[in-house]
Design a protein around this motif. Sequence first.
Motif, PDB file in Angstrom:
ATOM      1  N   ARG A 110       0.840  -1.202   0.000  1.00 40.57           N
ATOM      2  CA  ARG A 110       0.000   0.000   0.000  1.00 40.57           C
ATOM      3  C   ARG A 110       0.878   1.257   0.000  1.00 40.57           C
ATOM      4  N   ARG A 114       1.112   3.920  -3.107  1.00 38.77           N
ATOM      5  CA  ARG A 114       0.852   5.351  -2.856  1.00 38.77           C
ATOM      6  C   ARG A 114       2.035   6.196  -3.338  1.00 38.77           C
ATOM      7  N   ASP A 119      -3.516   4.222  -6.038  1.00 40.87           N
ATOM      8  CA  ASP A 119      -4.484   4.335  -4.944  1.00 40.87           C
ATOM      9  C   ASP A 119      -4.276   3.184  -3.978  1.00 40.87           C
ATOM     10  N   VAL A 121      -5.906   2.236  -1.410  1.00 39.84           N
ATOM     11  CA  VAL A 121      -7.127   1.585  -0.951  1.00 39.84           C
ATOM     12  C   VAL A 121      -7.451   0.366  -1.819  1.00 39.84           C
ATOM     13  N   LYS A 122      -6.957   0.355  -3.043  1.00 43.08           N
ATOM     14  CA  LYS A 122      -7.230  -0.770  -3.952  1.00 43.08           C
ATOM     15  C   LYS A 122      -6.440  -2.026  -3.586  1.00 43.08           C
ATOM     16  N   VAL A 123      -5.429  -1.855  -2.754  1.00 43.34           N
ATOM     17  CA  VAL A 123      -4.606  -3.005  -2.370  1.00 43.34           C
ATOM     18  C   VAL A 123      -5.339  -3.792  -1.291  1.00 43.34           C
ATOM     19  N   ASN A 124      -6.037  -4.840  -1.699  1.00 44.31           N
ATOM     20  CA  ASN A 124      -6.794  -5.717  -0.801  1.00 44.31           C
ATOM     21  C   ASN A 124      -6.725  -7.146  -1.326  1.00 44.31           C
ATOM     22  N   ALA A 126      -8.039 -10.303  -2.973  1.00 42.20           N
ATOM     23  CA  ALA A 126      -9.172 -10.612  -3.839  1.00 42.20           C
ATOM     24  C   ALA A 126      -9.781 -11.951  -3.474  1.00 42.20           C
ATOM     25  N   LYS A 248     -10.154  -5.411   3.108  1.00 42.23           N
ATOM     26  CA  LYS A 248     -11.348  -6.172   2.779  1.00 42.23           C
ATOM     27  C   LYS A 248     -10.968  -7.637   2.574  1.00 42.23           C
ATOM     28  N   THR A 715      -5.755   4.184   6.586  1.00 44.05           N
ATOM     29  CA  THR A 715      -5.568   3.435   5.343  1.00 44.05           C
ATOM     30  C   THR A 715      -4.163   2.861   5.244  1.00 44.05           C
ATOM     31  N   PHE A 970      -1.263  -2.579  -9.564  1.00 38.66           N
ATOM     32  CA  PHE A 970      -1.983  -1.445  -8.974  1.00 38.66           C
ATOM     33  C   PHE A 970      -1.463  -0.099  -9.461  1.00 38.66           C
TER      34      PHE A 970
END
Length: 971
Positions: A110, A114, A119, A121-124, A126, A248, A715, A970
């Motif tokens: 993350r 950045r 972004d 926040v997209k690092v989650n 899957a 997430k 975050t 990402f």
Amino acid sequence: FFFFSPGSSYQPAIEALGNYPQKKFYNVSKLGGTNLLLCFTLDTLPYSIRVLFESSIRNCDGFLVKETDAMNILDWKTKQNNVEVPFCPARVVLQDFTGIPAMVDFAAMREAVRNAGGDPVKVNPACPTDLTVDHSLQIDFSKCAIQNAPNPGGGDSQKPVAKLSPLKAQPRKLPCRGQTGCKGPCSAGDSSRNSGQFSAQIENTPILCPFHLQPVPEPETVLKNQEMEFGRNRERLQFFKWSSKVFKNISVIPPETGMAHQVNLEYLSRVVFEVKDFLYPDSVVGTDSHTTMVNGLGILGWGVGGIETEAVMLGMPVTLTLPEVVGCELTGTASPLATSIDIVLSITKHLRQADVAGKFVEFFGSGVSQLSVADRTTIANMCPEYGAILSFFPVDNVTLKHLKHTGFDKAKLEVMEAYLKAVKLFRNDESFSREPEYSQVVQISLSSIIPYVSGPKRSQDRVAVNNMKSDFQACLNEKSGVKGFQIAAEKQNDIVPVQYEGNEYKLSHGCIVIAAVISCTNNCNPSVMLAAGLLAKKAVEAGLVVKPYIRTSLSPGSGMVTHYLSSSGVLPYLSKLGFEVVGYGCSTCVGNTTPLPEAIRNAIKQGDIIACGVLSGTKNFEGRLCDCVRANYLASPPLVVAYAIAGTVRIDFETEPLGTGFNGKSIYLRDIWPTRRELHTVEEECVISSMFKELKEKMEKGNKRWNLLEAPESTLFPWDLKSTYIRCPSFFDKLAKEPVSPQPIENAHVLLYLGDSVTTDHISPAGSIARSSAAAKYLTNKGLTPREFNSYGARRGNDAVMTRGTFANIKLLNKFIGKPAPKTIHFPSGQTLDVFEAAELYQKEGIPVIILAGKKYGLGSSRDWAAKGPFLLGVKAVLAESYEKVHKSQLIGIGIAPLQFLPGENPSTLGLSGREQFSILFPPELSPGMTLDIKTSTGKVFSVIALFENDMEITLYKYGGSLNFVARRFL
């Protein structure tokens, strides 16, 4: 559905499930409409391959999973071992030792995304991911006041104990000592303790007061060990809680719930996934090698490295060579004295001899239906020890019956059965049913199995219990090696007297100083744990005891184990013999045992005694339990208790007594060994669905300490520069958008020259941090005392500690040094240094390093730091005779080239001393399995094989490993 054809667009239809029209699924048996050839092909495929096939259909996107991949799997019979196929598991399981570096890498990713303008926040993840905090437990306290307490049934210890039935006890009134939850003397005739109301009194993980079997919240040792666990691991636990809040698709199972593979089995396993009424098979990969346990439930799963796991968490498939599938036909019925562990070790021997490394094993035959799910999961759990990727038991009626008792409701089971039959994943145990075709078949008669142990240094070295005494004598005579200790004949009967707690004891070769029933392998199986408890009960009633200097412990895999040991009435007898519950999680198995008493340690060292440990686990590498315990044996839980009572491994159970009981009577093992009828009766009465229900409630509620733990919600993780647990690693420092051609390795020195069977424990130890190690020096400079060092496993979120801990195992045998020690030679200066110090000097001088090794490099538990650590030490390549497959993949995943000598060649045959410098030139375009030339500073040139098995591995290597490859998605 239709057969794929070149250039076709993939548009599979979704079918409703028979009597359940709201349930949808991909009916792979109807691929191609009514094509009878496909139906016949599916019927002949092994069940495990059918799971791979369904996954390829469901996840086919033309990029990560292609139509040709699905067709290759369908054509398994001719394509096995010849093609690579992708597999998208339904979920991921992490444990905290290997999970924390994965989550630290996510946090660092993350940060890197950045910094590169993406972004964060997209690092989650899957893929749904469960992280179980189970490897933090250390045994700081054991054998509290109850160790020397009166008999559980009351009365003078010199008199026989009144026999207690498994479910009903009538002890005398006695005050409790050291049990904070007990309210004092209680009435023996209190009706609330009868069998009908017993289970209703037990909440979560009940423990019974050993004096009068009154339920108390937790024993003192558990509370103290939990307090120590939360205290020393607070930073790590806060980080885990932050991860569960911010990312997430991540759920965290808090400490003191159970070990990862057991929680996976009892709580996380679905067998069939259902997402918005869409059905598909449950499957899993995990960072623990014992992830394979779930194959006993018909769930395809295996352990992979932390590096590959992170890629799966981000939506990439696992890539594997389409494996051979060895059919293991089980017939006959096992001996009453043979436990599940005996069956496991016997199967291990047969499958090792059958060479199943890198293959799937699938069980069939009349003997399969005679094995309970607990037996199956125990067998499946051991498959890494015989080299198989996994050992699969297809779902059958035995599985469904087990699931019914463990909380699955009737409607769910009906849907599950209908679905599995529709996609041909349900095994019919009728004699007329067609068995799949296998690459080869291994036949094992359960009737031929007798009790075994394994050791003294490797799990594959099986010893029949009736040959134990003579085998240990042979080990004393043999030269130092995989089994021998090379003790001079005149010293083999040496006795060293030692004073302990006011009494004199005599230590000799074969004496037992550690006996642990631990949270690995066995606790999933009620029969073997209950056998240990019933044996302890009979032993106490007969007047047998365990010597007080023996470090005994009981570390259950989950509260369910404590529950049925309590409700069956055997837990107080285990406690009486010293096997007291010390906590929930991995402990002795990973080296987190209580230090031996100083007097005992000194006596062992003074007499050069070959002291022994006996444990019910899967790992017994030399020095793993304790540096002064050189012989370690794996045994079933009841045999662990039996050997602890005997106090030595130099005993013939058939002709020699365990000890002397009341009235001077000699007590033999056969006198106290529980019968199968006894075990079956207690198991039926105690292992009931309510236990699983209560355990699930406990998991969902968490525990008070975890619930009150505060954690940030930002975050990006707020890195604490002073932290010695969590550090932002340097793997993404050179994040580039495009791959580069592999760079040549020029004039590299050999950092280490190693032999055969170097384990991931040798490369990256998980146990305690030695006071003289490079990691200890680092922590001391940070202001920590030795008591605060914790273990390497606990500090895997700190790359500075883990790099210094790489090759820090005291049993590492570097041929440059000639004796076990975590040392090497820095050749430019000629100094003998810690491995880290030498590597640090090489890096300052700009000199690359490589590792020379023998056969089976990277054996043992999957461990990502066994690859990350060498990478940060500056290792550019490993040159070995052969590799453990998972570790080889991890080396590629971090950016280290795995090179292999040509067949029949090794450093000795090539005349290499390891003191040369090596130059390796990579061509601009690598291809799988290509041959490279290596030139040494002495002018010698020889060829090696670059062990890249497919284009994906080459791509990952070019990008500098899978972490950097995934991070670029990402940007």
